[in-house]
Design a protein around this motif. Structure first.
Motif, short mmCIF file in Angstrom:
data_model
loop_
_atom_site.label_atom_id
_atom_site.label_comp_id
_atom_site.label_asym_id
_atom_site.label_seq_id
_atom_site.Cartn_x
_atom_site.Cartn_y
_atom_site.Cartn_z
N GLY A 217 -1.89 10.08 -3.39
CA GLY A 217 -1.63 9.37 -2.15
C GLY A 217 -1.57 10.34 -0.99
O GLY A 217 -1.35 11.54 -1.18
N THR A 218 -1.78 9.82 0.20
CA THR A 218 -1.69 10.63 1.41
C THR A 218 -1.22 9.75 2.55
O THR A 218 -1.74 8.66 2.75
N THR A 219 -0.20 10.20 3.26
CA THR A 219 0.22 9.56 4.50
C THR A 219 0.56 10.66 5.50
O THR A 219 0.77 11.82 5.12
N ASN A 220 0.60 10.30 6.77
CA ASN A 220 0.97 11.29 7.79
C ASN A 220 2.37 11.82 7.53
O ASN A 220 2.62 13.02 7.65
N ALA A 221 3.30 10.95 7.18
CA ALA A 221 4.69 11.36 6.98
C ALA A 221 4.87 12.21 5.72
O ALA A 221 5.61 13.18 5.72
N THR B 278 0.80 -1.22 0.00
CA THR B 278 0.00 0.00 0.00
C THR B 278 0.83 1.27 0.00
O THR B 278 0.35 2.33 -0.40
N GLY B 279 2.04 1.19 0.51
CA GLY B 279 2.84 2.40 0.67
C GLY B 279 2.53 3.16 1.94
O GLY B 279 3.04 4.25 2.16
N LEU B 280 1.68 2.60 2.79
CA LEU B 280 1.26 3.31 3.99
C LEU B 280 2.18 3.14 5.19
O LEU B 280 2.22 4.00 6.07
N LEU B 281 2.94 2.06 5.23
CA LEU B 281 3.80 1.83 6.38
C LEU B 281 4.99 2.79 6.38
O LEU B 281 5.49 3.16 5.31
N PRO B 282 5.46 3.19 7.55
CA PRO B 282 6.55 4.17 7.63
C PRO B 282 7.84 3.74 6.94
O PRO B 282 8.62 4.58 6.52
N GLY B 283 8.08 2.45 6.77
CA GLY B 283 9.30 1.99 6.12
C GLY B 283 9.34 2.22 4.62
O GLY B 283 10.39 2.10 3.99
N LEU C 126 4.99 16.43 -3.21
CA LEU C 126 5.11 15.72 -1.93
C LEU C 126 4.87 16.73 -0.81
O LEU C 126 5.21 17.91 -0.95
N ALA C 127 4.31 16.27 0.28
CA ALA C 127 4.14 17.08 1.49
C ALA C 127 3.20 18.25 1.30
O ALA C 127 3.37 19.30 1.93
N SER C 128 2.19 18.08 0.46
CA SER C 128 1.15 19.09 0.38
C SER C 128 0.39 19.08 1.71
O SER C 128 0.38 18.07 2.43
N LYS C 129 -0.25 20.18 2.02
CA LYS C 129 -0.93 20.31 3.31
C LYS C 129 -1.90 19.16 3.57
O LYS C 129 -1.98 18.63 4.66
N ASN C 130 -2.65 18.77 2.52
CA ASN C 130 -3.60 17.66 2.67
C ASN C 130 -4.00 17.15 1.28
O ASN C 130 -3.46 17.59 0.27
N GLY C 131 -4.96 16.23 1.24
CA GLY C 131 -5.39 15.64 -0.02
C GLY C 131 -6.11 16.60 -0.94
O GLY C 131 -6.18 16.37 -2.15
N ARG C 132 -6.61 17.70 -0.42
CA ARG C 132 -7.31 18.68 -1.27
C ARG C 132 -6.38 19.71 -1.89
O ARG C 132 -6.68 20.27 -2.93
N GLY D 263 2.27 13.65 3.77
CA GLY D 263 1.22 14.62 3.49
C GLY D 263 0.48 14.22 2.23
O GLY D 263 0.51 13.07 1.79
N GLY D 264 -0.19 15.18 1.62
CA GLY D 264 -0.89 14.94 0.35
C GLY D 264 0.11 14.88 -0.78
O GLY D 264 0.98 15.75 -0.89
N CYS D 265 0.02 13.85 -1.61
CA CYS D 265 0.99 13.67 -2.69
C CYS D 265 0.26 13.37 -4.00
O CYS D 265 -0.84 12.85 -4.00
N ILE D 266 0.92 13.71 -5.09
CA ILE D 266 0.45 13.32 -6.41
C ILE D 266 1.65 13.28 -7.35
O ILE D 266 2.56 14.12 -7.24
N ILE D 267 1.67 12.26 -8.20
CA ILE D 267 2.62 12.24 -9.30
C ILE D 267 1.78 12.13 -10.57
O ILE D 267 0.76 11.46 -10.59
N LEU D 268 2.20 12.83 -11.61
CA LEU D 268 1.41 12.80 -12.84
C LEU D 268 2.25 13.18 -14.04
O LEU D 268 3.27 13.86 -13.92
N THR D 269 1.80 12.71 -15.17
CA THR D 269 2.30 13.15 -16.47
C THR D 269 1.09 13.63 -17.23
O THR D 269 0.07 12.93 -17.32
#
Length: 163
Positions: free
Chosen positions: A118-122, A53-58, A143-149, A124-130
């Motif tokens: 994607g969004t995780t606590n570590a 999932t990519g959710l774990l801190p590792g 990476l590290a956007s304030k939140n998913g919005r 933040g709100g993320c997106i990758i796109l082409t």
């Protein structure tokens, strides 16, 4: 498998990603091992994957590695096809289940090649796109956007205005 890939990419469904890895040839551990081996082979030397999932801190990566991953994803028909869908429709018996794209711009603004949120606590709100623009293909990693919005308007600003 295609529906699970679509659910993982379009809806960011973590259960779908887990199921894909759980039913991978050799099992879950082999899936994670092969993901890391491929990441290394593709030059993603700052990326470590510990779960599907990519959710774990590792789970870690960098913007540079994610840009490399975008280039690779653009060559994968299943990823491109799923990324461009505005929704996934799955029929269960006589009922249709409909799941919407997590990037609301897909199908409405611009021509996206690949898009994954994607969004995780570590992180933040993320997106990758082409995205295809009048200036050609634009690749964006937020990476590290304030939140998913906030990640979507930040990405849109970057591909429209930053050279």
């Amino acid at each position: 498998r295609q529906e699970l890939i679509e659910m993982a990419l379009v809806k960011s469904d973590n259960h779908a990603a887990e199921l894909l890895c759980k039913h991978y040839q050799g099992g879950y551990g082999n899936c994670i091992g092969d993901m890391n081996a491929n990441a290394y082979k593709w030059g993603l030397h700052q990326t470590t994957l510990v779960d599907a999932t990519g959710l774990l801190p590792g789970n870690t990566s960098t913007a540079t590695d994610l840009l490399k991953l975008l280039n690779i994803a653009e060559q994968n028909y299943l990823v491109v096809h799923a990324s461009q869908k505005t929704k996934v429709e799955i029929k269960v018996k006589k009922k249709w289940l409909i799941f919407k794209q997590t990037n609301p711009l897909v199908g409405h603004k611009h021509e996206f090649v690949v898009s994954k949120t994607g969004t995780t606590n570590a992180a933040g709100g993320c997106i990758i796109l082409t995205v295809k623009t009048e200036r050609g293909l634009r690749r964006v990693v937020v990476l590290a956007s304030k939140n998913g919005r906030t990640r979507i308007p930040e990405a849109e600003f970057i591909y429209k205005n930053v050279d």
